[in-house]
Design an enzyme around this catalytic site. Sequence first.
Site, PDB file in Angstrom:
ATOM      1  CG  ASP A  10      74.338  15.875 -53.645  1.00  0.00           C
ATOM      2  OD1 ASP A  10      73.426  15.813 -52.782  1.00  0.00           O
ATOM      3  OD2 ASP A  10      74.907  14.879 -54.105  1.00  0.00           O
ATOM      4  CD  GLU A 371      56.178  73.725 -10.313  1.00  0.00           C
ATOM      5  OE1 GLU A 371      55.750  73.834 -11.491  1.00  0.00           O
ATOM      6  OE2 GLU A 371      55.827  74.462  -9.394  1.00  0.00           O
TER       7      GLU A 371
HETATM    8  P1  GH3 Z   1      54.593  78.990  -7.619  1.00  0.00           P
HETATM    9  O1  GH3 Z   1      54.264  78.883  -6.177  1.00  0.00           O
HETATM   10  O2  GH3 Z   1      54.072  80.220  -8.243  1.00  0.00           O
HETATM   11  O3  GH3 Z   1      54.142  77.757  -8.367  1.00  0.00           O
HETATM   12  O4  GH3 Z   1      56.173  79.091  -7.718  1.00  0.00           O
HETATM   13  P2  GH3 Z   1      57.165  78.031  -8.287  1.00  0.00           P
HETATM   14  O5  GH3 Z   1      58.551  78.398  -7.928  1.00  0.00           O
HETATM   15  O6  GH3 Z   1      56.744  76.653  -7.876  1.00  0.00           O
HETATM   16  O7  GH3 Z   1      56.878  78.110  -9.842  1.00  0.00           O
HETATM   17  P3  GH3 Z   1      57.783  78.336 -11.078  1.00  0.00           P
HETATM   18  O8  GH3 Z   1      56.909  77.979 -12.247  1.00  0.00           O
HETATM   19  O9  GH3 Z   1      58.398  79.722 -11.062  1.00  0.00           O
HETATM   20  O10 GH3 Z   1      58.961  77.300 -10.965  1.00  0.00           O
HETATM   21  C1  GH3 Z   1      58.775  75.937 -11.135  1.00  0.00           C
HETATM   22  C2  GH3 Z   1      60.132  75.298 -11.057  1.00  0.00           C
HETATM   23  O11 GH3 Z   1      60.042  73.898 -11.154  1.00  0.00           O
HETATM   24  C3  GH3 Z   1      61.035  75.749 -12.147  1.00  0.00           C
HETATM   25  C4  GH3 Z   1      61.626  74.489 -12.712  1.00  0.00           C
HETATM   26  O12 GH3 Z   1      63.013  74.538 -12.847  1.00  0.00           O
HETATM   27  C5  GH3 Z   1      61.254  73.434 -11.677  1.00  0.00           C
HETATM   28  N1  GH3 Z   1      61.102  72.132 -12.265  1.00  0.00           N
HETATM   29  C6  GH3 Z   1      60.310  71.749 -13.302  1.00  0.00           C
HETATM   30  N2  GH3 Z   1      60.456  70.439 -13.551  1.00  0.00           N
HETATM   31  C7  GH3 Z   1      61.357  69.964 -12.660  1.00  0.00           C
HETATM   32  C8  GH3 Z   1      61.949  68.676 -12.427  1.00  0.00           C
HETATM   33  O13 GH3 Z   1      61.636  67.669 -13.080  1.00  0.00           O
HETATM   34  N3  GH3 Z   1      62.830  68.556 -11.412  1.00  0.00           N
HETATM   35  C9  GH3 Z   1      63.181  69.638 -10.663  1.00  0.00           C
HETATM   36  N4  GH3 Z   1      64.064  69.457  -9.689  1.00  0.00           N
HETATM   37  N5  GH3 Z   1      62.679  70.866 -10.894  1.00  0.00           N
HETATM   38  C10 GH3 Z   1      61.775  71.033 -11.852  1.00  0.00           C
HETATM   39 MG    MG Z   2      54.948  75.877  -8.525  1.00  0.00          MG
END
Ligand code: GH3
Ligand code: MG
Length: 455
Positions: A10, A371
């Site tokens: 102040d 995968e």
């Molecule tokens: P391949 O023997 O020729 O590799 O056949 P595949 O069925 O393993 O191959 P493809 O590439 O046709 O399919 C892979 C699948 O993986 C398709 C997709 O939806 C699944 N996928 C990818 N990421 C994830 C995931 O984070 N979680 C799950 N549950 N599935 C997944």
């Molecule tokens: Mg595969």
Amino acid sequence: MTARILVVDDVPANVKLLEARLVAEYFDVLTAENGHSALAICETTPVDLVLLDIMMPGMDGFEVCERLKANSRTAHIPVVMVTALDQPSDRVRGLKAGADDFLTKPVNDLQLMSRVKSLVRLKNVSDELRLRAQTTHTIGLQELLRQDRPDEPGSVLLVDGRASSQERLLRALKPIAAVSVMAEPQAALFEAAESDFDLVIVNANFDDYDPLRLCSQLRSLERTRFIPILLVADQGNDELIVRALELGVTDYIMRPVDPNELLARCLTQIRRKQCNDRLRASVQQTIELAITDDLTGLHNRRYLDSHLKLLVDRAMARGRPLSICITDIDRFKQVNDTYGHDSGDEVLREFASRVRATVRGADLACRFGGEEFVIVMPDTPAEMAAVVAERLRLMVASRGFEIARADAVLSVTASLGLASLRPEGDTPEALLKRADVALYDAKNNGRNRVVAAAA
Ligand code: GH3
Ligand code: MG
């Protein structure tokens, strides 16, 4: 360091004096001549620090402080009470009102600048934490970022050459900290490097030892660089204090030590250290989240992209071998189609844990996407990589995958492609490409097998 400081008094002459000193140090200064306008300014303008006079007509400084601390929009602003030297009880009241620090009138320049800078630094850190807390929704981070006053007592190392003052300081600190006392500065340095203190108090009362030596050693050791240091110095020994602050000592207090002042200063420093630690931990955790795959906990592709280059460059420079393996689960789509996506996720998690169990600590395992997984093996020639890959193939194929939610045990297989570094010249992209082509061969040749790219 720049910050906006609100000076509340102040008496216009007092305001002018503080304003001039702060402006000379490039602070941005706002002024208020009573409590009401101080509160109004803090509500509407971002303020980094309040210098608050106590004796003011109408609303006194204690009440202003209490109101600031009771309002969630202003509670985080540090408040420094400006108290009269002949009224030590004001300090206690100030602390009870929530003040973060105090200065005694007449305010000396050294005190003003060291206190203001220290509190502004603390505020910068806690602002950063508050900002992160707002933008972060992760449960784990919220927990880390809890930023109330520390409920855990601080841990303090007191370095003091005299038994009588040790005892006095110890008694004063008891309510807020667990204190270790050491009389021998070199032993104290080791102790500080070994343990995890929030604050080191150095009492400059040694007969034949320069206390600044310890301070500078504490500042230069990696393990102790970030621990705040509070120096206890003789009244009037400004030269020592100036040199100490230049060395990086965080704060100081004059003898005879007022226990309340000691408490306030220590609390500020402990809070600052704990805030800093949380901030560092949160940065670390943010980095980890950014490079980790949520589902499996393995490193993600972003991390692989940056790290593979480093590993390849290093192997090339040292003439060391390096191999990589790309693996892809066979017919994984069928798992999803038959058991659902969640069961597919369970398979991926179990697959990742078998990958982790197969590789060495020095190997880098990543989820490349879907995968598909990549393992980088430093110091590993092609023949050894083939053994590792075969072991992984068997780890997957030889034991069923238990899927809890589907109450089923699935047979899972994977195909693997291998490639090794070409010492005559190679790149991460070319290496990955060769491994990918090998994987494609493995798929085409009936799956559940390892194929190595030609050297
Ligand atoms: P391949 O023997 O020729 O590799 O056949 P595949 O069925 O393993 O191959 P493809 O590439 O046709 O399919 C892979 C699948 O993986 C398709 C997709 O939806 C699944 N996928 C990818 N990421 C994830 C995931 O984070 N979680 C799950 N549950 N599935 C997944
Ligand atoms: Mg595969």
